[in-house]
Write a protein that holds these residues in place. Structure first.
Motif, PDB file in Angstrom:
ATOM      1  N   MET A 163       7.948  14.691  50.189  1.00  0.00           N
ATOM      2  CA  MET A 163       8.948  15.480  51.160  1.00  0.00           C
ATOM      3  C   MET A 163       8.933  16.107  52.281  1.00  0.00           C
ATOM      4  O   MET A 163       9.269  16.381  54.005  1.00  0.00           O
ATOM      5  CB  MET A 163       9.919  16.999  50.682  1.00  0.00           C
ATOM      6  N   ASP A 164       7.261  15.932  52.752  1.00  0.00           N
ATOM      7  CA  ASP A 164       6.674  16.592  54.084  1.00  0.00           C
ATOM      8  C   ASP A 164       7.293  15.466  55.254  1.00  0.00           C
ATOM      9  O   ASP A 164       6.886  14.694  55.227  1.00  0.00           O
ATOM     10  CB  ASP A 164       4.961  16.814  54.093  1.00  0.00           C
ATOM     11  N   PRO A 165       7.471  16.534  55.968  1.00  0.00           N
ATOM     12  CA  PRO A 165       8.351  15.688  57.367  1.00  0.00           C
ATOM     13  C   PRO A 165       7.134  14.804  58.257  1.00  0.00           C
ATOM     14  O   PRO A 165       7.991  14.358  58.839  1.00  0.00           O
ATOM     15  CB  PRO A 165       9.673  16.335  57.746  1.00  0.00           C
ATOM     16  N   ARG A 166       7.001  15.497  58.598  1.00  0.00           N
ATOM     17  CA  ARG A 166       5.693  15.195  59.368  1.00  0.00           C
ATOM     18  C   ARG A 166       4.757  13.737  58.840  1.00  0.00           C
ATOM     19  O   ARG A 166       4.092  12.757  59.759  1.00  0.00           O
ATOM     20  CB  ARG A 166       4.204  16.314  58.970  1.00  0.00           C
TER      21      ARG A 166
ATOM     22  N   PRO B 200      12.691   9.107  57.140  1.00  0.00           N
ATOM     23  CA  PRO B 200      12.610   8.130  55.934  1.00  0.00           C
ATOM     24  C   PRO B 200      10.897   7.319  56.367  1.00  0.00           C
ATOM     25  O   PRO B 200      10.284   7.345  57.388  1.00  0.00           O
ATOM     26  CB  PRO B 200      13.115   7.267  56.351  1.00  0.00           C
ATOM     27  N   LEU B 201       9.837   7.093  56.195  1.00  0.00           N
ATOM     28  CA  LEU B 201       9.053   6.136  55.559  1.00  0.00           C
ATOM     29  C   LEU B 201       9.110   5.065  56.026  1.00  0.00           C
ATOM     30  O   LEU B 201       9.898   4.718  55.727  1.00  0.00           O
ATOM     31  CB  LEU B 201       8.290   6.919  54.198  1.00  0.00           C
ATOM     32  N   MET B 202       7.613   4.382  56.502  1.00  0.00           N
ATOM     33  CA  MET B 202       7.350   2.939  56.242  1.00  0.00           C
ATOM     34  C   MET B 202       5.524   2.471  55.657  1.00  0.00           C
ATOM     35  O   MET B 202       5.529   3.245  56.035  1.00  0.00           O
ATOM     36  CB  MET B 202       7.044   2.800  58.151  1.00  0.00           C
TER      37      MET B 202
ATOM     38  N   PRO C  59      -2.487  16.523  42.717  1.00  0.00           N
ATOM     39  CA  PRO C  59      -1.959  16.693  43.914  1.00  0.00           C
ATOM     40  C   PRO C  59      -3.078  16.299  45.046  1.00  0.00           C
ATOM     41  O   PRO C  59      -4.265  17.360  44.307  1.00  0.00           O
ATOM     42  CB  PRO C  59      -0.809  17.620  43.817  1.00  0.00           C
ATOM     43  N   LEU C  60      -2.931  16.243  45.758  1.00  0.00           N
ATOM     44  CA  LEU C  60      -4.103  17.173  47.377  1.00  0.00           C
ATOM     45  C   LEU C  60      -2.493  16.847  48.204  1.00  0.00           C
ATOM     46  O   LEU C  60      -2.291  16.068  48.549  1.00  0.00           O
ATOM     47  CB  LEU C  60      -4.957  15.505  47.827  1.00  0.00           C
ATOM     48  N   ALA C  61      -2.632  18.129  48.766  1.00  0.00           N
ATOM     49  CA  ALA C  61      -1.787  18.779  49.308  1.00  0.00           C
ATOM     50  C   ALA C  61      -1.953  17.911  51.094  1.00  0.00           C
ATOM     51  O   ALA C  61      -3.020  17.722  51.572  1.00  0.00           O
ATOM     52  CB  ALA C  61      -1.642  20.828  49.276  1.00  0.00           C
ATOM     53  N   ALA C  62      -1.058  17.859  51.659  1.00  0.00           N
ATOM     54  CA  ALA C  62      -1.010  17.229  53.174  1.00  0.00           C
ATOM     55  C   ALA C  62      -1.853  18.547  53.627  1.00  0.00           C
ATOM     56  O   ALA C  62      -1.980  19.619  53.679  1.00  0.00           O
ATOM     57  CB  ALA C  62       0.159  17.341  53.549  1.00  0.00           C
ATOM     58  N   ALA C  63      -2.790  17.900  54.550  1.00  0.00           N
ATOM     59  CA  ALA C  63      -3.496  18.454  55.693  1.00  0.00           C
ATOM     60  C   ALA C  63      -3.839  17.855  56.444  1.00  0.00           C
ATOM     61  O   ALA C  63      -4.168  16.915  57.129  1.00  0.00           O
ATOM     62  CB  ALA C  63      -5.307  19.373  54.391  1.00  0.00           C
ATOM     63  N   SER C  64      -4.066  19.224  57.954  1.00  0.00           N
ATOM     64  CA  SER C  64      -4.501  18.797  58.536  1.00  0.00           C
ATOM     65  C   SER C  64      -6.488  18.123  58.412  1.00  0.00           C
ATOM     66  O   SER C  64      -6.477  18.973  57.998  1.00  0.00           O
ATOM     67  CB  SER C  64      -4.085  19.882  59.942  1.00  0.00           C
TER      68      SER C  64
ATOM     69  N   ASP D 287      15.256   7.550  49.377  1.00  0.00           N
ATOM     70  CA  ASP D 287      15.952   8.042  48.966  1.00  0.00           C
ATOM     71  C   ASP D 287      16.043   9.577  48.558  1.00  0.00           C
ATOM     72  O   ASP D 287      16.662  10.158  48.730  1.00  0.00           O
ATOM     73  CB  ASP D 287      16.670   6.793  47.719  1.00  0.00           C
ATOM     74  N   ILE D 288      14.589  10.021  47.864  1.00  0.00           N
ATOM     75  CA  ILE D 288      14.601  12.035  47.890  1.00  0.00           C
ATOM     76  C   ILE D 288      14.292  12.395  49.250  1.00  0.00           C
ATOM     77  O   ILE D 288      14.850  12.966  49.406  1.00  0.00           O
ATOM     78  CB  ILE D 288      13.069  11.484  46.835  1.00  0.00           C
ATOM     79  N   ARG D 289      13.931  11.667  49.942  1.00  0.00           N
ATOM     80  CA  ARG D 289      13.259  12.079  51.194  1.00  0.00           C
ATOM     81  C   ARG D 289      14.884  12.459  52.229  1.00  0.00           C
ATOM     82  O   ARG D 289      15.412  13.877  52.533  1.00  0.00           O
ATOM     83  CB  ARG D 289      12.297  11.963  51.862  1.00  0.00           C
ATOM     84  N   ALA D 290      15.739  11.477  52.099  1.00  0.00           N
ATOM     85  CA  ALA D 290      17.401  12.146  52.330  1.00  0.00           C
ATOM     86  C   ALA D 290      17.675  12.315  52.117  1.00  0.00           C
ATOM     87  O   ALA D 290      18.902  13.466  52.774  1.00  0.00           O
ATOM     88  CB  ALA D 290      17.696   9.881  52.136  1.00  0.00           C
ATOM     89  N   ARG D 291      17.849  12.479  50.431  1.00  0.00           N
ATOM     90  CA  ARG D 291      18.901  13.914  49.544  1.00  0.00           C
ATOM     91  C   ARG D 291      17.975  15.167  49.943  1.00  0.00           C
ATOM     92  O   ARG D 291      18.696  16.400  49.986  1.00  0.00           O
ATOM     93  CB  ARG D 291      19.032  13.796  48.836  1.00  0.00           C
ATOM     94  N   GLY D 292      17.160  15.337  50.627  1.00  0.00           N
ATOM     95  CA  GLY D 292      16.283  16.239  50.205  1.00  0.00           C
ATOM     96  C   GLY D 292      15.749  17.141  48.947  1.00  0.00           C
ATOM     97  O   GLY D 292      15.967  16.512  47.853  1.00  0.00           O
TER      98      GLY D 292
END
Length: 320
Positions: free
Chosen positions: A288-291, A211-213, A139-144, A193-198
Motif C-alpha cells: 500500500m505504500d503510495p511512494r 497504481p503500480l506498473m 517482510p522487508l519494509a520499504a526503506a530509503s 485492485d487492493i491499492r485502489a480500494r485502500g
C-alpha cells in the motif's frame, strides 16, 4: 484352529506390554513427542494428533541452539515467531520420554501445534514446535536507501547478469518457472485492485494509492533472488553474496530512490501469495505504500528438502 489357554494369553499380554515399555524407553526425542501426544501425557490431557516433522524447523532448532532467539529462528525459516514453542533436553535417548513427561508434557501436547523439528549435538537436544503451517511470509519494509553502495566490499559483489530481455523496463517478463507473463499481469492487477480500494494493514489504515506498473528489470531481479533461494535452500532478504534488495536493484542498473521487497515460501498460486501478503501487516504496508511506482514479481521451485515455491516481489520508486 489353534486355541490358547488363559495362562498363555496372559503371557502374551505381558510380553506385549513389556515390548511397548521397552520401545518407549528407547524412543528418540521426536518419537517421544508423538508418544506423549497420542497418550495424552498418560491421561492427564486430551489426546492430540501426531506432529509433522519438518526440515525447516530442524534448521530453526539448530539456529536456536547456536544463539539465535527462538522467535527469530522460527521467523528466519518462515514461521511466525509467536507460534513457536521450544523444548531443551539433555541425556541419552532412553531418558528423553521421562524427561519430557516430567518437564514439558503440556507444551508438547498442545492441540494448537502442527509441526516440529529437532537439532541434536551430543546429548543436547533442541526441539522447535509450531502451530503454523509451511507457508512462510517474511517482510522487508520499504526503506530509503543511500545514493552510494555500501562501503563494505562483501556487499559489492555483483549479481549474475539477467537475461537481456529482463533488463528492459516497463514490460512483463517471464514469470518464474515455467515462464508465464500472464501470472505477473494477474499479480499486478490484484495488487492494484487492493491499492485502489485502500486497506487496513494491522493497526494502520491506508488510503487508496496510485497504481503500480510492471518493470521488466524488477521482474528479472525478483526471479534472480527467487531462483537463488530455491537452488541454494535458504529463505532471506539478504542473499548468499550478502547483497540486500537495494544492492540487487542497483547491480541491475535500476536507478532507485526507494526499494522494498516481499518474499514468501509455500503458496501455490498468485492469488494465495498476494492474499498472504495482504494478511501480514508489514507486507501489506509494502503493498500500500503510495511512494512505490513499479513492481516486479517472480517465483521459482525449490530443490533438495524444500520443494515448495519461493516468491519474490520487488517494489521501487525510480529516480526522476
Amino acid at each position: 484352529m489353534c486355541r490358547l489357554s488363559r495362562s498363555e494369553l496372559r503371557s502374551i499380554v505381558v510380553l506385549l506390554v513389556g515390548f511397548a515399555a521397552s520401545s518407549a524407553a528407547t524412543a528418540d526425542a521426536l518419537s517421544a513427542v508423538q508418544i506423549l501426544r497420542q497418550g495424552g501425557c498418560g491421561g492427564l490431557v486430551a489426546l492430540a494428533q501426531p506432529l509433522l516433522h519438518n526440515a525447516l524447523l530442524d534448521r530453526a532448532a539448530e539456529e536456536w541452539a547456536t544463539g539465535r532467539s527462538l522467535a527469530a529462528a522460527a521467523e528466519h525459516n518462515g514461521y511466525r515467531g509467536d507460534s513457536a514453542a521450544g523444548v531443551y533436553l539433555r541425556g541419552p535417548d532412553s531418558s528423553l520420554l521421562d524427561q519430557m513427561r516430567r518437564t514439558s508434557c503440556r507444551t508438547v501436547t498442545s492441540q494448537a501445534l502442527r509441526e516440529m523439528g529437532i537439532f541434536r549435538q551430543g546429548q543436547d537436544i533442541w526441539l522447535v514446535l509450531t502451530s503454523a503451517y509451511t507457508a512462510a511470509f517474511a517482510p522487508l519494509a520499504a526503506a530509503s536507501v543511500p545514493s552510494r553502495p555500501s562501503a563494505s566490499p562483501a556487499w559489492q559483489v555483483p549479481v549474475a547478469p539477467q537475461p537481456p530481455a529482463a533488463q528492459s523496463s516497463g514490460t512483463a517478463q517471464p514469470f518464474g518457472v515455467p515462464p508465464g507473463p500472464s501470472a505477473a499481469s494477474l499479480a499486478l492487477r490484484l495488487v492494484n485492485d487492493i491499492r485502489a480500494r485502500g486497506a487496513r494493514c494491522g493497526r494502520r489504515s491506508f488510503a487508496p494509492a496510485p497504481p503500480l506498473m510492471l518493470s521488466g528489470t524488477l521482474d528479472g531481479i525478483a526471479f534472480g533472488h527467487a531462483n537463488d533461494m530455491a537452488q541454494n535452500n535458504y529463505f532471506d532478504h539478504v542473499d548468499l553474496a550478502r547483497q540486500s534488495p537495494a544492492d540487487r536493484v542497483r547491480a541491475a542498473g535500476y536507478r532507485e530512490k526507494l526499494v522494498g521487497e516481499n518474499i514468501a515460501y509455500g503458496p501455490q498460486t498468485v492469488e494465495e501469495v498476494v492474499q498472504g501478503w495482504l494478511d501480514s501487516p508489514e507486507h501489506c504496508e509494502n503493498l500500500m505504500d503510495p511512494r512505490f511506482a513499479e513492481m516486479g514479481i517472480a517465483y521459482a521451485s525449490g530443490r533438495a528438502t524444500r520443494h515448495g515455491l519461493y516468491w519474490v516481489q520487488v517494489l521501487a520508486a525510480p529516480r526522476a
